[in-house]
Design an enzyme around this catalytic site. Structure first.
Site, PDB file in Angstrom:
ATOM      1  CG  HIS A  99      44.541  23.216 138.645  1.00 31.01           C
ATOM      2  ND1 HIS A  99      43.697  24.292 138.544  1.00 31.01           N
ATOM      3  CD2 HIS A  99      45.363  23.478 139.682  1.00 31.01           C
ATOM      4  CE1 HIS A  99      43.991  25.177 139.473  1.00 31.01           C
ATOM      5  NE2 HIS A  99      44.996  24.703 140.190  1.00 31.01           N
ATOM      6  CG  HIS A 101      48.359  21.213 142.500  1.00 31.82           C
ATOM      7  ND1 HIS A 101      49.288  22.161 142.135  1.00 31.82           N
ATOM      8  CD2 HIS A 101      47.184  21.882 142.648  1.00 31.82           C
ATOM      9  CE1 HIS A 101      48.708  23.356 142.080  1.00 31.82           C
ATOM     10  NE2 HIS A 101      47.428  23.210 142.394  1.00 31.82           N
TER      11      HIS A 101
HETATM   12  P1  AMP Z   1      46.061  26.666 142.251  1.00 27.80           P
HETATM   13  O1  AMP Z   1      46.610  27.581 143.300  1.00 27.80           O
HETATM   14  O2  AMP Z   1      45.639  25.320 142.788  1.00 27.80           O
HETATM   15  O3  AMP Z   1      44.988  27.326 141.413  1.00 27.80           O
HETATM   16  O4  AMP Z   1      47.291  26.341 141.321  1.00 27.80           O
HETATM   17  C1  AMP Z   1      47.547  26.981 140.114  1.00 27.80           C
HETATM   18  C2  AMP Z   1      48.889  26.481 139.657  1.00 27.80           C
HETATM   19  O5  AMP Z   1      49.034  26.780 138.285  1.00 27.80           O
HETATM   20  C3  AMP Z   1      50.064  27.099 140.392  1.00 27.80           C
HETATM   21  O6  AMP Z   1      50.809  26.074 141.038  1.00 27.80           O
HETATM   22  C4  AMP Z   1      50.858  27.786 139.278  1.00 27.80           C
HETATM   23  O7  AMP Z   1      52.240  27.700 139.465  1.00 27.80           O
HETATM   24  C5  AMP Z   1      50.393  27.032 138.054  1.00 27.80           C
HETATM   25  N1  AMP Z   1      50.452  27.768 136.796  1.00 27.80           N
HETATM   26  C6  AMP Z   1      49.958  28.995 136.526  1.00 27.80           C
HETATM   27  N2  AMP Z   1      50.187  29.327 135.245  1.00 27.80           N
HETATM   28  C7  AMP Z   1      50.848  28.291 134.677  1.00 27.80           C
HETATM   29  C8  AMP Z   1      51.361  28.024 133.374  1.00 27.80           C
HETATM   30  N3  AMP Z   1      51.243  28.899 132.365  1.00 27.80           N
HETATM   31  N4  AMP Z   1      51.983  26.836 133.159  1.00 27.80           N
HETATM   32  C9  AMP Z   1      52.102  25.941 134.157  1.00 27.80           C
HETATM   33  N5  AMP Z   1      51.624  26.128 135.409  1.00 27.80           N
HETATM   34  C10 AMP Z   1      51.012  27.281 135.673  1.00 27.80           C
END
Ligand code: AMP
Ligand code: ZN
Length: 143
Positions: A99, A101
């Site tokens: 993903h 950001h």
């Molecule tokens: P990373 O640390 O780059 O893997 O980021 C994962 C991101 O996913 C974090 O910023 C979380 O806040 C976000 N996240 C986790 N679960 C959800 C969800 N159900 N809906 C939206 N964002 C999410």
């Protein structure tokens, strides 16, 4: 992929606040934003690593991420945005579905990345590292 939270969001099994969707990518609000308007852009097909995503899809992620960054900046009266991608747990990847950001940034938002910046020991060490990376580089999707 079974048990992947972002695949479940793509399938509509878990709710999300969608911002953009096409045949390749989905963008939705991060549930715990660094700043309000923090968006995640994901490939609809499951990839744990950014490096296995086909070029047309990763290209779309980048394009949509940048366009959404501008939309967030303009609509929220801010000055810039960061695009950030963590690949691997040690790099801060928590969700194992790649993903991008998109983080809207303001001059006075109080957020700092906290870069640490090293210096190469000497030119030979620097050039050796460059050669090692070049020797392993593959343009094709790779693990
Ligand atoms: P990373 O640390 O780059 O893997 O980021 C994962 C991101 O996913 C974090 O910023 C979380 O806040 C976000 N996240 C986790 N679960 C959800 C969800 N159900 N809906 C939206 N964002 C999410
Ligand atoms: Zn997934």
């Amino acid at each position: 992929m079974k048990n992947c939270i972002f695949c479940k969001i793509v399938a509509g099994e878990i709710p999300s606040v969608k911002i953009y969707e096409d045949e390749l990518v989905l963008a939705f609000l991060d549930i715990a934003p660094i700043n309000y308007g923090h968006i995640l852009v994901i490939p609809k097909e499951h990839h744990t690593s950014s490096a296995t995503i086909p070029e047309n899809i990763s290209g779309r992620m980048m394009t949509i991420g940048a366009r959404l960054g501008v939309a967030a900046k303009r609509s929220l009266d801010l000055e810039g945005f960061n695009l950030h991608l963590a690949d691997g747990a040690c790099a801060g990847q928590v969700v194992p579905h790649a993903h991008l950001h998109v983080i809207p940034r303001g001059v006075e938002d109080g957020f700092h990345w906290g870069w640490r910046q090293k210096k190469y020991e000497n030119d030979a060490q620097r050039d050796g590292i460059a050669e090692k990376i070049k020797a392993k580089f593959k343009l094709a999707p790779t693990e």
